[in-house]
Design a protein around this motif. Structure first.
Motif, mmCIF file in Angstrom:
data_model
loop_
_atom_site.group_PDB
_atom_site.id
_atom_site.type_symbol
_atom_site.label_atom_id
_atom_site.label_comp_id
_atom_site.label_asym_id
_atom_site.label_seq_id
_atom_site.Cartn_x
_atom_site.Cartn_y
_atom_site.Cartn_z
ATOM 1 N N SER A 98 39.611 47.185 47.720
ATOM 2 C CA SER A 98 39.365 46.207 46.570
ATOM 3 C C SER A 98 40.919 45.572 46.165
ATOM 4 O O SER A 98 40.959 44.437 45.723
ATOM 5 C CB SER A 98 38.769 46.744 45.471
ATOM 6 N N THR A 99 41.813 46.455 46.293
ATOM 7 C CA THR A 99 43.296 45.864 45.603
ATOM 8 C C THR A 99 43.602 44.753 46.852
ATOM 9 O O THR A 99 44.093 43.828 46.366
ATOM 10 C CB THR A 99 44.160 46.888 45.570
ATOM 11 N N THR A 101 41.846 42.967 48.556
ATOM 12 C CA THR A 101 40.948 41.787 48.348
ATOM 13 C C THR A 101 41.210 41.035 47.056
ATOM 14 O O THR A 101 41.347 39.638 47.190
ATOM 15 C CB THR A 101 39.591 42.199 48.097
ATOM 16 N N SER A 120 43.942 54.713 42.515
ATOM 17 C CA SER A 120 43.076 54.803 43.635
ATOM 18 C C SER A 120 43.614 55.715 44.565
ATOM 19 O O SER A 120 42.694 56.400 45.157
ATOM 20 C CB SER A 120 43.100 53.258 44.074
#
Length: 541
Positions: A98-99, A101, A120
């Motif tokens: 997600s980072t 993205t 994370s």
């Protein structure tokens, strides 16, 4: 209890779990192998900060099983631990993806973004800390089902365990190799979103496959499910310490007539007790003798564990100083293509994959003839051979570096830093380290699995991984101390940025010397070490 059919000596459940372990390694290496590039290019860390972050994370990841495994052994069975930890693992991989993205559309800030990425990565470490040792313990437990069959023999069971650990490491190395080569290419070519999403989906797929294999797994019933070994051992240590204050340690042993006898605690194991399989005493798990002996078994592993640390320090060199060596050597293939120095790390994994079958098919039969032992060589001998090969690898590395420095120092300071020495001169040290892994790493897995009580096998694998975790931190500490000493008085540090003035050859000789001393003490400790199989047979020294 149910088990699957056999393929080449291993059950279907073992083979399936080996494939799952390889998929996990693919996912982990898909993130870890190129993380430095992500930290510098996307998170915009400096090179030194990124390197420290990766080293610290890898060390923390390897050490965490030592803390998580006792809790897993005490409160959950291996199957439940695998499912729960895999959820945390996937969550961490998803957070890292997600980072990539988010930061594709919005550049990361200086404060919050690295912190989110850090947590994370910690989720990945936490999930892996319980997942890996539990998965391997669960895989090895499939073999215990075979041992309970009337037709099983001690030698055959021992050989089957050796075969399992060899192919387990083969599967892990195959996954690691694919993760390093494939994911680094995808991340550099197609971007970080896809590069981090694929490891996440690979891990999800492995969990789904693991769940689908429920019908073929052998679930070993836990006869002491109410016992909490970690808590009990701490309790025994506390009670023993309090008794030391009183001057004598006494163990109350109830007999059939309910009389109480006193037995002085001796250095050697209590051979007259009935010894259970793989390190646990039969009988009441709350009995003081049972608990004390289990505690002693774990504590007596520590000298062997400590002597393996220098092997773990050498294990850190390919990703650091070996690569630094290669950066200044001739790397051309043809006119336009240059070999990336880090690519030579794949030689370690390739040598493991290629040599592992030869070990089982060629080396073991030869050693069986020489030693007249069904296994060829013992587990402790196997680890010793690997440690010896790692020392030879460091000697070769020192000789090659000495030659590189001689050529480099003859060159003019205005010339290129690249010396006329092919990078392929580094291949022997990489290949030897790969072969040493086949002996030492596989031997470590089998050794720690066999030498701990049954209810603490996850802890046994955690001891194995913690060797490399502490070895990573020890390597960093050695570099800091050596740099402080060698740079004092205005002298050039052994780790100088100027590759013409460094002292890496001296550092390699120091590692070889320290490893030789470790091997010497390891041989001494091994000579006086009593294995659990010897205790089971009443063969106490």
């Amino acid at each position: 209890m149910s088990g699957g059919g056999r393929v080449q000596g291993l059950s279907r459940s073992c083979i399936l779990l080996i494939v799952i372990a390889g998929m996990e390694r693919f996912a982990f290496k898909g993130v870890a192998s190129n993380l430095v590039t992500y930290l510098t290019d996307v998170v915009q860390m400096s090179n030194s900060s990124a390197a420290k972050t990766v080293n610290s994370w890898c060390g923390f990841t390897s050490m965490l099983p030592l803390l998580v495994a006792p809790l897993a052994d005490s409160f959950w069975d291996s199957y439940s631990t695998i499912l729960t930890s895999s959820f945390v693992y996937v969550l961490g991989l998803g957070a890292v993806a997600s980072t990539a993205t988010i930061w594709t559309w919005s550049p990361p800030s200086n404060k919050s973004s690295p912190a989110f990425l850090f947590w994370s990565l910690c989720l990945i470490s936490l999930g892996q800390g319980a997942y890996n040792p539990s998965l391997q313990a669960f895989g090895a437990d499939q073999l215990d089902h075979d041992e309970e069959l009337p037709s099983s023999k001690d030698d055959k069971s021992s050989n089957k365990k050796s075969l399992f650990f060899q192919w387990w490491y083969f599967g892990v190395c195959s996954g690691s190799l694919l993760g390093v080569i494939l994911m680094s290419y995808i991340q550099d070519t197609f971007g970080w979103i896809l590069g981090f999403a694929i490891p996440m989906f690979a891990m999800i797929t492995s969990v789904a496959i693991f769940t689908c294999g429920n019908r073929i797994y052998a679930y070993k019933p836990d006869k002491s499910i109410d016992s909490k070994p970690f808590q009990n051992i701490l309790q025994v240590i506390k009670v023993t310490a309090s008794k030391l204050v009183n001057g004598r340690i006494r163990i109350n042993l109830p007999d059939d007539k309910s009389d109480v006898g006193e037995l002085e605690l001796q250095e050697k194991p209590l051979c007259d007790q009935k010894f259970g399989s793989n390190g646990g005493f039969d009988g009441n798990p709350r009995n003081k003798t049972y608990l004390l002996e289990n505690a002693k078994i774990v504590l007596r592993l520590l000298p062997i564990w400590a002597m393996l640390l220098m092997f773990a320090v050498i294990f850190q060199q390919p990703a650091t100083f070996f690569t630094k060596q290669g950066m200044t050597m001739k790397r051309n293939i043809g006119r336009n293509f240059k070999i990336p120095p880090a690519t030579l790390q794949s030689a370690i994994t390739l040598s493991i994959i290629l040599m592992m079958p030869l070990y089982d098919k060629v080396l073991i039969p030869i050693t069986q003839i020489v030693t007249r032992n069904q296994k060829g060589i013992t587990v402790m001998q196997r680890m010793g051979v690997g440690m010896f090969l790692s020392i030879i690898a460091m000697i070769i590395a020192a000789v090659v570096e000495t030659k590189r420095l001689e050529i480099s120092r003859k060159m003019s300071s205005l010339e290129s830093e690249t010396v006329e020495l092919s990078i392929f001169w580094l291949l022997p040290q990489y290949v030897l380290l790969g072969i040493s892994d086949i002996f030492t790493v596989v031997g470590m897995q089998e050794f720690f699995y066999n030498e701990v009580p049954v209810r603490m096998r996850t802890m046994g694998f955690a001891l194995y991984t913690s060797v490399f975790g502490l070895g990573s931190f020890l390597s960093a500490l050695m570099i800091s101390v050596i740099e402080a000493f060698t740079s004092s008085g205005g002298r050039q540090s052994w780790f100088s940025d100027d590759m013409r003035e460094d002292g890496l050859d001296k550092y390699y000789w120091l590692l070889a010397l320290a490893s030789t001393l470790s091997l010497l003490f390891y041989a001494i400790f091994s000579k006086f070490y009593t294995t659990t199989s010897e205790l089971e047979n009443g063969n106490c020294k």
